[in-house]
Design a protein around this motif. Structure first.
Motif, PDB file in Angstrom:
ATOM      1  N   GLY A  55       8.002  15.407  -4.148  1.00 44.11           N
ATOM      2  CA  GLY A  55       7.978  16.550  -3.242  1.00 44.11           C
ATOM      3  C   GLY A  55       6.706  16.691  -2.427  1.00 44.11           C
ATOM      4  O   GLY A  55       6.620  17.528  -1.536  1.00 44.11           O
ATOM      5  N   LYS A  56       5.697  15.888  -2.741  1.00 48.38           N
ATOM      6  CA  LYS A  56       4.431  15.938  -1.997  1.00 48.38           C
ATOM      7  C   LYS A  56       4.429  14.837  -0.932  1.00 48.38           C
ATOM      8  O   LYS A  56       5.064  13.801  -1.097  1.00 48.38           O
ATOM      9  CB  LYS A  56       3.236  15.731  -2.937  1.00 48.38           C
ATOM     10  CG  LYS A  56       3.126  16.764  -4.035  1.00 48.38           C
ATOM     11  CD  LYS A  56       2.725  18.090  -3.459  1.00 48.38           C
ATOM     12  CE  LYS A  56       2.564  19.099  -4.580  1.00 48.38           C
ATOM     13  NZ  LYS A  56       2.239  20.399  -4.100  1.00 48.38           N
ATOM     14  N   PRO A  57       3.689  15.025   0.144  1.00 52.43           N
ATOM     15  CA  PRO A  57       3.604  13.973   1.158  1.00 52.43           C
ATOM     16  C   PRO A  57       2.867  12.749   0.639  1.00 52.43           C
ATOM     17  O   PRO A  57       1.876  12.880  -0.092  1.00 52.43           O
ATOM     18  CB  PRO A  57       2.822  14.620   2.307  1.00 52.43           C
ATOM     19  CG  PRO A  57       2.542  16.012   1.920  1.00 52.43           C
ATOM     20  CD  PRO A  57       2.970  16.222   0.508  1.00 52.43           C
ATOM     21  N   ILE A  58       3.336  11.584   1.014  1.00 50.94           N
ATOM     22  CA  ILE A  58       2.685  10.335   0.633  1.00 50.94           C
ATOM     23  C   ILE A  58       1.470  10.137   1.535  1.00 50.94           C
ATOM     24  O   ILE A  58       1.567  10.245   2.746  1.00 50.94           O
ATOM     25  CB  ILE A  58       3.655   9.153   0.748  1.00 50.94           C
ATOM     26  CG1 ILE A  58       4.822   9.338  -0.229  1.00 50.94           C
ATOM     27  CG2 ILE A  58       2.933   7.826   0.494  1.00 50.94           C
ATOM     28  CD1 ILE A  58       5.905   8.306  -0.086  1.00 50.94           C
ATOM     29  N   GLU A  59       0.345   9.824   0.914  1.00 52.40           N
ATOM     30  CA  GLU A  59      -0.889   9.600   1.674  1.00 52.40           C
ATOM     31  C   GLU A  59      -1.469   8.237   1.317  1.00 52.40           C
ATOM     32  O   GLU A  59      -1.626   7.906   0.145  1.00 52.40           O
ATOM     33  CB  GLU A  59      -1.925  10.671   1.357  1.00 52.40           C
ATOM     34  CG  GLU A  59      -1.503  12.062   1.806  1.00 52.40           C
ATOM     35  CD  GLU A  59      -2.560  13.108   1.487  1.00 52.40           C
ATOM     36  OE1 GLU A  59      -3.730  12.737   1.215  1.00 52.40           O
ATOM     37  OE2 GLU A  59      -2.200  14.289   1.515  1.00 52.40           O
TER      38      GLU A  59
ATOM     39  N   ALA B  56       0.833  -1.203   0.000  1.00 50.74           N
ATOM     40  CA  ALA B  56       0.000   0.000   0.000  1.00 50.74           C
ATOM     41  C   ALA B  56       0.872   1.259   0.000  1.00 50.74           C
ATOM     42  O   ALA B  56       0.593   2.228  -0.722  1.00 50.74           O
ATOM     43  CB  ALA B  56      -0.947   0.000   1.195  1.00 50.74           C
ATOM     44  N   TRP B  57       1.934   1.255   0.798  1.00 49.34           N
ATOM     45  CA  TRP B  57       2.849   2.406   0.821  1.00 49.34           C
ATOM     46  C   TRP B  57       3.570   2.554  -0.508  1.00 49.34           C
ATOM     47  O   TRP B  57       3.736   3.663  -1.016  1.00 49.34           O
ATOM     48  CB  TRP B  57       3.868   2.262   1.951  1.00 49.34           C
ATOM     49  CG  TRP B  57       3.387   2.836   3.232  1.00 49.34           C
ATOM     50  CD1 TRP B  57       2.971   2.141   4.327  1.00 49.34           C
ATOM     51  CD2 TRP B  57       3.220   4.213   3.562  1.00 49.34           C
ATOM     52  NE1 TRP B  57       2.569   3.010   5.313  1.00 49.34           N
ATOM     53  CE2 TRP B  57       2.714   4.285   4.869  1.00 49.34           C
ATOM     54  CE3 TRP B  57       3.457   5.396   2.866  1.00 49.34           C
ATOM     55  CZ2 TRP B  57       2.444   5.486   5.505  1.00 49.34           C
ATOM     56  CZ3 TRP B  57       3.184   6.599   3.497  1.00 49.34           C
ATOM     57  CH2 TRP B  57       2.691   6.636   4.802  1.00 49.34           C
ATOM     58  N   ASN B  58       4.025   1.426  -1.082  1.00 45.16           N
ATOM     59  CA  ASN B  58       4.707   1.490  -2.377  1.00 45.16           C
ATOM     60  C   ASN B  58       3.784   2.064  -3.447  1.00 45.16           C
ATOM     61  O   ASN B  58       4.199   2.894  -4.261  1.00 45.16           O
ATOM     62  CB  ASN B  58       5.224   0.115  -2.786  1.00 45.16           C
ATOM     63  CG  ASN B  58       6.407  -0.322  -1.951  1.00 45.16           C
ATOM     64  OD1 ASN B  58       7.107   0.488  -1.359  1.00 45.16           O
ATOM     65  ND2 ASN B  58       6.635  -1.621  -1.891  1.00 45.16           N
ATOM     66  N   GLU B  59       2.535   1.624  -3.465  1.00 50.47           N
ATOM     67  CA  GLU B  59       1.561   2.134  -4.428  1.00 50.47           C
ATOM     68  C   GLU B  59       1.310   3.625  -4.192  1.00 50.47           C
ATOM     69  O   GLU B  59       1.251   4.414  -5.136  1.00 50.47           O
ATOM     70  CB  GLU B  59       0.252   1.346  -4.335  1.00 50.47           C
ATOM     71  CG  GLU B  59      -0.841   1.852  -5.246  1.00 50.47           C
ATOM     72  CD  GLU B  59      -0.458   1.866  -6.720  1.00 50.47           C
ATOM     73  OE1 GLU B  59      -0.938   2.776  -7.439  1.00 50.47           O
ATOM     74  OE2 GLU B  59       0.324   1.002  -7.159  1.00 50.47           O
ATOM     75  N   ALA B  60       1.167   4.013  -2.951  1.00 47.99           N
ATOM     76  CA  ALA B  60       0.947   5.424  -2.635  1.00 47.99           C
ATOM     77  C   ALA B  60       2.146   6.263  -3.077  1.00 47.99           C
ATOM     78  O   ALA B  60       1.975   7.362  -3.622  1.00 47.99           O
ATOM     79  CB  ALA B  60       0.690   5.602  -1.140  1.00 47.99           C
ATOM     80  N   ALA B  61       3.347   5.742  -2.888  1.00 45.45           N
ATOM     81  CA  ALA B  61       4.554   6.464  -3.305  1.00 45.45           C
ATOM     82  C   ALA B  61       4.600   6.613  -4.822  1.00 45.45           C
ATOM     83  O   ALA B  61       4.971   7.674  -5.343  1.00 45.45           O
ATOM     84  CB  ALA B  61       5.796   5.750  -2.794  1.00 45.45           C
ATOM     85  N   ARG B  62       4.203   5.562  -5.547  1.00 47.08           N
ATOM     86  CA  ARG B  62       4.217   5.627  -7.017  1.00 47.08           C
ATOM     87  C   ARG B  62       3.256   6.675  -7.558  1.00 47.08           C
ATOM     88  O   ARG B  62       3.541   7.323  -8.549  1.00 47.08           O
ATOM     89  CB  ARG B  62       3.875   4.257  -7.606  1.00 47.08           C
ATOM     90  CG  ARG B  62       5.014   3.265  -7.566  1.00 47.08           C
ATOM     91  CD  ARG B  62       4.710   2.021  -8.385  1.00 47.08           C
ATOM     92  NE  ARG B  62       3.674   1.188  -7.796  1.00 47.08           N
ATOM     93  CZ  ARG B  62       3.875   0.252  -6.881  1.00 47.08           C
ATOM     94  NH1 ARG B  62       5.092   0.018  -6.432  1.00 47.08           N
ATOM     95  NH2 ARG B  62       2.884  -0.465  -6.410  1.00 47.08           N
TER      96      ARG B  62
END
Length: 122
Positions: free
Chosen positions: A116-120, A105-111
């Motif tokens: 420069g924007k926060p990962i959500e 889920a974090w990897n997908e959110a990062a992609r």
């Protein structure tokens, strides 16, 4: 008066090779500080002892060295995170499947997050 279970200074300094300066630990990026804070919070809640934590971190560092971690100072908190993942799964606070799902889920959110924007997480 409430006492926390934050490790005494002498126990804290026993953590293997923690990057630090005179006031305390130093972090190269926000995720490192978050992993550090999460570890202290879980310890303070009594989920593991400080000696258990030191043993898990030492093991993670040894494992990294065994696969020839170049240890340029940029992998310490990767070992820290690995130790945290190990201790919470070994103690049954989190399943390996749940951990893998959250990581994906974090990897997908990062992609999908612009640079420069926060990962959500959604």
């Amino acid at each position: 008066m409430t006492r926390t279970k934050t490790p005494p200074r002498d126990e804290f300094t026993a953590v293997p090779a923690i990057p630090r300066d005179s006031p305390g630990p130093v972090f190269g990026s926000p995720w490192q500080a978050a992993a550090f804070a999460m570890t202290l919070a879980l310890h303070e809640r009594g989920l593991f002892t400080w000696s258990e934590w030191v043993a898990h971190l030492s093991s993670a560092i040894r494992d990294a060295q065994a696969v020839r971690d170049p240890d340029r100072g940029d992998t310490y908190y990767e070992c820290w995170l690995s130790a945290l993942e190990r201790i919470v799964t070994e103690k049954g606070y989190l399943t390996v499947d749940a951990l893998l799902q959250r990581r994906e889920a974090w990897n997908e959110a990062a992609r999908r997050t612009p640079h420069g924007k926060p990962i959500e997480l959604r």
